[in-house]
Design a protein around this motif. Structure first.
Motif, PDB file in Angstrom:
ATOM      1  N   LEU A  22      63.804  15.528  66.448  1.00  0.00           N
ATOM      2  CA  LEU A  22      62.684  16.050  67.225  1.00  0.00           C
ATOM      3  C   LEU A  22      61.385  15.978  66.446  1.00  0.00           C
ATOM      4  CD1 LEU A  22      64.287  19.161  68.969  1.00  0.00           C
ATOM      5  CD2 LEU A  22      63.591  17.000  70.022  1.00  0.00           C
ATOM      6  N   ARG A  23      61.448  16.297  65.154  1.00  0.00           N
ATOM      7  CA  ARG A  23      60.240  16.217  64.322  1.00  0.00           C
ATOM      8  C   ARG A  23      59.743  14.784  64.210  1.00  0.00           C
ATOM      9  NH1 ARG A  23      62.446  20.140  59.696  1.00  0.00           N
ATOM     10  NH2 ARG A  23      62.064  22.101  60.763  1.00  0.00           N
ATOM     11  N   ARG A  24      60.664  13.857  64.032  1.00  0.00           N
ATOM     12  CA  ARG A  24      60.266  12.452  63.941  1.00  0.00           C
ATOM     13  C   ARG A  24      59.674  11.957  65.245  1.00  0.00           C
ATOM     14  NH1 ARG A  24      65.170   9.725  60.479  1.00  0.00           N
ATOM     15  NH2 ARG A  24      64.770  10.894  58.584  1.00  0.00           N
ATOM     16  N   ALA A  25      60.275  12.364  66.358  1.00  0.00           N
ATOM     17  CA  ALA A  25      59.757  11.968  67.668  1.00  0.00           C
ATOM     18  C   ALA A  25      58.364  12.552  67.897  1.00  0.00           C
ATOM     19  CB  ALA A  25      60.710  12.415  68.765  1.00  0.00           C
ATOM     20  N   ALA A  26      58.170  13.801  67.503  1.00  0.00           N
ATOM     21  CA  ALA A  26      56.856  14.432  67.655  1.00  0.00           C
ATOM     22  C   ALA A  26      55.823  13.743  66.769  1.00  0.00           C
ATOM     23  CB  ALA A  26      56.941  15.918  67.322  1.00  0.00           C
ATOM     24  N   ALA A  27      56.190  13.441  65.538  1.00  0.00           N
ATOM     25  CA  ALA A  27      55.264  12.758  64.633  1.00  0.00           C
ATOM     26  C   ALA A  27      54.919  11.368  65.157  1.00  0.00           C
ATOM     27  CB  ALA A  27      55.869  12.661  63.235  1.00  0.00           C
ATOM     28  N   LEU A  28      55.893  10.672  65.682  1.00  0.00           N
ATOM     29  CA  LEU A  28      55.641   9.348  66.246  1.00  0.00           C
ATOM     30  C   LEU A  28      54.725   9.441  67.463  1.00  0.00           C
ATOM     31  CD1 LEU A  28      56.203   6.334  66.108  1.00  0.00           C
ATOM     32  CD2 LEU A  28      58.215   6.732  67.534  1.00  0.00           C
ATOM     33  N   ALA A  29      54.920  10.457  68.295  1.00  0.00           N
ATOM     34  CA  ALA A  29      54.059  10.640  69.468  1.00  0.00           C
ATOM     35  C   ALA A  29      52.619  10.920  69.056  1.00  0.00           C
ATOM     36  CB  ALA A  29      54.602  11.775  70.337  1.00  0.00           C
TER      37      ALA A  29
END
Length: 52
Positions: A22-29
């Motif tokens: 989730l953190r990686r997805a948020a950072a990518l977004a």
């Protein structure tokens, strides 16, 4: 009789991979949004984060 369990083995290993994803997805977004708005700044940040 009591049963002891290792907290990390029981709880952390199951929860953390999802949190990390989730953190990686948020950072990518956020990075993608920045890239759409200010591409030069986003690329500069990307290069600096990669150590290039």
């Amino acid at each position: 009789m009591t049963i002891a369990c290792d907290y990390a083995a029981v709880f952390e290993l199951d929860v953390r991979p999802r949190r990390n994803a989730l953190r990686r997805a948020a950072a990518l977004a956020v990075w993608t949004g920045l890239f759409l708005v200010r591409p030069k700044l986003a690329l500069a940040i990307w290069r600096e984060a990669r150590g290039a």
